[in-house]
Structure formats: structure tokens, C-alpha cells
Design an enzyme around this catalytic site. Sequence first.
Site, PDB file in Angstrom:
ATOM      1  CG  HIS A  67      41.139  45.775  40.428  1.00 40.31           C
ATOM      2  ND1 HIS A  67      40.604  44.846  41.287  1.00 40.31           N
ATOM      3  CD2 HIS A  67      42.299  45.231  39.995  1.00 40.31           C
ATOM      4  CE1 HIS A  67      41.418  43.801  41.378  1.00 40.31           C
ATOM      5  NE2 HIS A  67      42.436  44.012  40.598  1.00 40.31           N
ATOM      6  CD  GLU A 120      44.328  44.535  36.704  1.00 41.05           C
ATOM      7  OE1 GLU A 120      43.304  44.440  36.022  1.00 41.05           O
ATOM      8  OE2 GLU A 120      44.519  43.847  37.725  1.00 41.05           O
ATOM      9  CG  HIS A 124      42.230  41.521  33.080  1.00 45.44           C
ATOM     10  ND1 HIS A 124      41.333  40.495  33.240  1.00 45.44           N
ATOM     11  CD2 HIS A 124      42.824  41.695  34.294  1.00 45.44           C
ATOM     12  CE1 HIS A 124      41.363  40.068  34.500  1.00 45.44           C
ATOM     13  NE2 HIS A 124      42.266  40.775  35.163  1.00 45.44           N
TER      14      HIS A 124
END
Length: 268
Positions: A67, A120, A124
Site C-alpha cells: 500500500h 502515495e 507520503h
Amino acid sequence: MNKIDFAVILLFYCVNKAHLQELENNHDWDVLIFTQQWPETVCKEWVHHNPSHTCKMPKKDDSWSIHGIWPTKLGTLGPSFCNRTWFFDPEEIRPIETDLINVWTNIEEGTEIYSFWAHEWTKHGTCAAVLEPLSSQFKYFSKGLNFFQQYDMSVVLAQAGIVPDNDKEYKLIDIYNAVKNKLKVNPSIQCRIEDGRTFLVEIRICFDKKLNLTSCDGIKHRKLNRQVPIITNCDSTSGILYPHNEKPPNKLYVELYKLVTWLQWFTL
Ligand SMILES: *[C@@H]1O[C@H](CO)[C@@H](O)[C@H](O)[C@H]1NC(C)=O
Ligand SMILES: *[C@@H]1O[C@H](CO)[C@@H](O)[C@H](O)[C@H]1NC(C)=O
């Protein structure tokens, strides 16, 4: 409104605003959470949103998939979106794109091809990039592949006899202990409820800034099961399903099958 009231409100507003600004600018973090997800459960959720949705599965059957790697300050969520002008660039990950498709799979088929990785990265990756070993898109995504190779949950769970099974219900504590005993750190175990049944969806493990494994103690969760002394949102009283990943049937086979049954009917 008198002057005092106004001044109080103005002061309150300014303090609040400054506080928000500070939160926005504070990109400090303590640990990296490396999250692997169970594709079959993610797929169930995706199809639940809209029955016309279809899923793309990782290349290997019954494989976990990545993930993300999430920089996290203990006791809070995030930071996130640390540089909103550092966009995802497919050219940067081109050399590892096939590997990413295979194990960092965008299960939500039909969404824009790079949307999952772009999310992502911008949410992040831009915060993780303060660490030299994660300071580019290529490095961030390569590190994910590398963590996955080293800490593949299929392998970790199988060593404790926990393997995909469409009917068997596992106990939360057994899943937790499988990871803890093997990696010697406390993981976080996440479940989803679909059709009233509990499914394993994510296993998260944590790393310090030297990229060494560390316990996930102190990471914050939106929903936490406080009934048990482990980091989880799973209901510890219900069995947890860990079903096989089912590849959608190949359309060609379905058509062939129809043809064969039709021919059989015709010739009998
Ligand atoms: C944000 O990313 C862009 C593109 O890589 C870079 O030029 C810029 O310096 C970054 N800004 C900050 C504050 O790091
Ligand atoms: C942490 O990582 C460093 C560098 O990767 C390594 O040299 C060191 O032995 C590790 N420490 C522990 C406690 O594993």
C-alpha cells in the site's frame, strides 16, 4: 458586539490560525509505517462501493501487495503532502514499473493508471524524502519493493501456519503473534467488515529513521480496538477471514466454455 468581544474573537482567530499554520508546516515525523494490503479484501471494498467496479490483482496468486510507506509522528496522523509542487513523474519509476505493477498493484481497476502511486508519492513520499535513502521517487518506490521482498507477509504468516483459506477463521492474536514472533516487533493489524464478516485487510510494520524495524507502539489510528493490548481495529471476538485472491475469470475461457456447452447441446 462590543470592542472587547471583538478583540477576543480576533485574538482567538489569530491563535487558531497560527496553530493551523504550525501544523501545516511541521513536517516532522518519528517512524515509517510500511503497509501491506490483502488484495481480496481491498477488492471487496472497491466492488462494494459500486458493483460495476472490477479489480486488478497482483501478478502472483495469493500474494500480498504494497500500500505504501507512511512517515508518521507518534500520537498523530501524518505529516502528509509535504511538498505540493513535487509531482509524481512516471519517467522516474520507469525502470521498476513492471515490478510495481506486479506487487504495488493499483487494485482499483479503472482508475487513472498512475493515480495510486501518484497519491502515495504526493501524500507520503514527499514527507519521507527528507531521509537520504528515500530522497527521490525512484528511491521511495524501490525501498517499498525492497521492504516487500524482505518482509513479505505471505511468508511471515505461512511460517505460523496462517495461509489463505476461503472458510477458515483465524484468531486476531494468532495473526498478531505470527508477525511479532518472526520480526520481534509489534505490528498493527487492520480488518474490514464486509457483509457482516471480518476480513484481514492490512498488516503494518514500522521502521525507524535508520530503516531498522521498530515496534509500531504509539502510532495513531482513526479506529482503535481498545479491548485488546495490541494495535488493531479488528474485533478480537470474531474470527478473521483471510480468503484466497481470486483472479477475475479470463474472458476468453468464459466464451470458450459457452461455446463448448453449446456444441455439446447441439451434438447430443
Ligand atoms: C518541492 O519540490 C520541488 C520539485 O522537486 C523543488 O524544486 C522544491 O525545492 C521543493 N520545495 C521544498 C520546500 O522542498
Ligand atoms: C540499524 O541499521 C544500521 C544501518 O542500516 C545497522 O548498521 C545497525 O546494525 C542496525 N541496528 C540494529 C539494532 O539493528
